[in-house]
Design an enzyme around this catalytic site. Structure first.
Site, PDB file in Angstrom:
ATOM      1  N   TRP A 325       0.831  -1.208   0.000  1.00 55.64           N
ATOM      2  CA  TRP A 325       0.000   0.000   0.000  1.00 55.64           C
ATOM      3  C   TRP A 325       0.868   1.262   0.000  1.00 55.64           C
ATOM      4  CZ3 TRP A 325      -0.260   4.134   3.333  1.00 55.64           C
ATOM      5  CH2 TRP A 325      -1.348   4.995   3.192  1.00 55.64           C
ATOM      6  N   HIS A 326       2.030   1.167   0.669  1.00 59.33           N
ATOM      7  CA  HIS A 326       2.868   2.350   0.815  1.00 59.33           C
ATOM      8  C   HIS A 326       3.576   2.732  -0.477  1.00 59.33           C
ATOM      9  CE1 HIS A 326       2.287   1.700   5.141  1.00 59.33           C
ATOM     10  NE2 HIS A 326       2.646   2.945   5.282  1.00 59.33           N
ATOM     11  N   GLY A 327       3.789   1.809  -1.351  1.00 61.39           N
ATOM     12  CA  GLY A 327       4.451   2.194  -2.590  1.00 61.39           C
ATOM     13  C   GLY A 327       4.757   1.017  -3.481  1.00 61.39           C
TER      14      GLY A 327
END
Length: 476
Positions: A325-327
């Site tokens: 989700w973060h990258g």
């Protein structure tokens, strides 16, 4: 528009005055003002991406109504899937398409087949991961019959785009935030003054702690080979406080700003670096995302109810998904994998819910056992943060390898001024570790002392605030 910008310094008072002095008696007009203000706030960055928020809002508003109008399970699920596919489709195209395309090409290349990666020349819309998750919570909760669908389009569109938390959270649940748009709001001085204190504390964490740390962190992580081991350790520590000051600072400003308008957002950080194990850390770090994944991914997968294999599987899924989700980078997956490894022993030994109270509860000084636990948890967290910050897995491994050289106890040769601000941060938050934020000192009876500290913080921000750095989580 950035919270720590001159534009926002003008924007906020204007909206506040219109909200409470012009449209105070009309709830619908207040909501409409918030909607327009939110679109201006987001469109200040790039007005073209407003179309994504509007389209996503239309889809989820319509799907919510459609889900409620039918009792046929297959049709209800079909409308839910429409919502999910649209929202996740946006994320897939803008955030992950190039990553999967390039990774596929690299995989074929390793097998001896040359494959040209098809990439899209697109800009990642600011905050897309936040507002898509927020609006998905609405349709999922309507589908689960935990929430009645709204017929108030203005309230719903304002809920999706609410400017204080639009681009970096907290990721609000529809069950918490949306009903607040239905109720008439009255100005509350205690609520507004506490909001101002939280904004002030958030600005200190962002402008003074995070941005000063960022200067050193950027230098070290861009060319770690130019620094000795002690500097690399300090760089990793500074990044831990940079990302905490940056993200929790944004959350404090967002929550405080919302309170100025009569809204209560969920707490997003609960002093995570005072955690005694990784399970406690994840109950205190980015709470809105952790609980989102818990309720909408982990529990539907079976949570901790099944056997050992299911528990292990679900733990790794939830942390890997959180990392992704973060990258769109393998470094984030490794970061998630490491946290899963940290968490797993606690889960298997059924110790993941041991530390649910505040560290050193009802005591000022921490005892040796708790100090050791906090220290170990912080070191493990820093190790994972190295992968989060590094541009590649190889660079992260080299960074960690170079820490363990003969120069570990040498002079670092870098500016250590951020340690002063970190110390101030830790002292203030230690005193208020059982509160909602670090500056909840309204009960301090000596008024001159209380206001003196406000003035002191303001002066520190004014004179020691570093050159403005973009909020880290804007890229997510």
């Amino acid at each position: 528009m950035l919270f720590n910008s001159f534009e926002f310094l003008i924007f906020l008072p204007v909206v506040f005055i219109l909200y409470w002095f012009v449209f105070q008696r009309n709830l619908k007009w207040q909501n409409f003002l918030l909607l327009i203000a939110s679109y201006v706030f987001y469109g200040w960055w790039d007005w073209r991406f407003l179309s994504l928020i509007v389209f996503s809002s239309i889809i989820d508003y319509s799907c919510g109504l459609r889900i409620s109008k039918t009792k046929v399970p297959s049709k209800r699920k079909a409308w839910l899937m429409v919502s999910m596919l649209v929202n996740l489709g946006f994320l897939g195209v803008f955030k992950y398409f190039n990553f999967f395309s390039e990774s596929l090409a690299e995989a074929f290349s390793s097998l001896g087949y040359e494959l040209n990666a098809l990439t899209l020349n697109v800009i990642l819309p600011v905050g897309i991961s936040f507002y898509t998750f927020q609006t998905m919570s609405y349709t999922i909760d309507v589908y689960r019959e935990k929430l009645s669908p709204t017929k108030d389009a203005v309230a719903f569109f304002a809920f999706v785009s609410f400017f204080p938390q639009l681009v970096a959270g907290p990721i609000e649940r529809a069950t918490n935030l949306l009903p607040q748009f239905y109720k008439k709001r009255k100005f509350s001085y205690p609520q507004a003054s506490d909001g101002m204190r939280q904004i002030l504390w958030g600005l200190f964490k962002k402008v003074v702690v995070a941005d000063n740390c960022a200067i050193i962190v950027n230098q070290i992580f861009e060319s770690p080979g130019d620094f000795n081991s002690s500097a690399l350790v300090i760089g990793a520590v500074f990044f831990a406080f940079q990302i905490y000051g940056d993200f929790s600072g944004y959350s404090d400003i967002a929550i405080g700003t919302a309170r100025l308008f009569g809204f209560n957002l969920m707490q997003n950080f609960a002093f995570p670096y005072f955690s005694r194990d990784i399970a406690e850390f994840w109950r205190r770090w980015h709470i809105s995302l952790s609980t989102w994944f818990r309720d909408y991914v982990y529990i539907p997968l079976g949570g901790s109810r099944g056997g050992t294999k299911m528990k292990v599987r679900n733990t790794f899924i939830i942390f890997l998904v959180s990392g992704f989700w973060h990258g769109a980078n393998w470094t984030f997956l490794v970061w998630g994998f490491l946290n899963a490894l940290y968490f797993l022993p606690l889960l298997l030994m059924k110790k993941n819910r041991v530390n649910t109270n505040v560290v050193a509860e009802n005591r000022f000084f921490i005892n040796p056992k708790e100090l050791l636990q906090v220290g170990i948890t912080f070191i493990l967290t820093i190790l994972a943060w190295v992968f989060f910050r590094a541009t590649s897995i190889e660079n992260a491994l080299i960074y960690i390898r170079d820490i363990f050289t003969g120069t570990l106890f040498s002079a670092p040769g870098i500016d250590l001024k951020p340690f002063i601000f970190i110390l101030l941060l830790l002292v203030v938050e230690w005193f208020h570790r059982d509160k909602k934020h670090g500056l909840m000192i309204e009960n301090l009876k000596i008024t001159p002392v209380r206001w003196g500290f406000y003035v002191f913080l303001f002066c520190v921000i004014l004179f020691f605030g570093a050159q403005s750095q973009t909020f880290i989580y804007f890229q997510f």
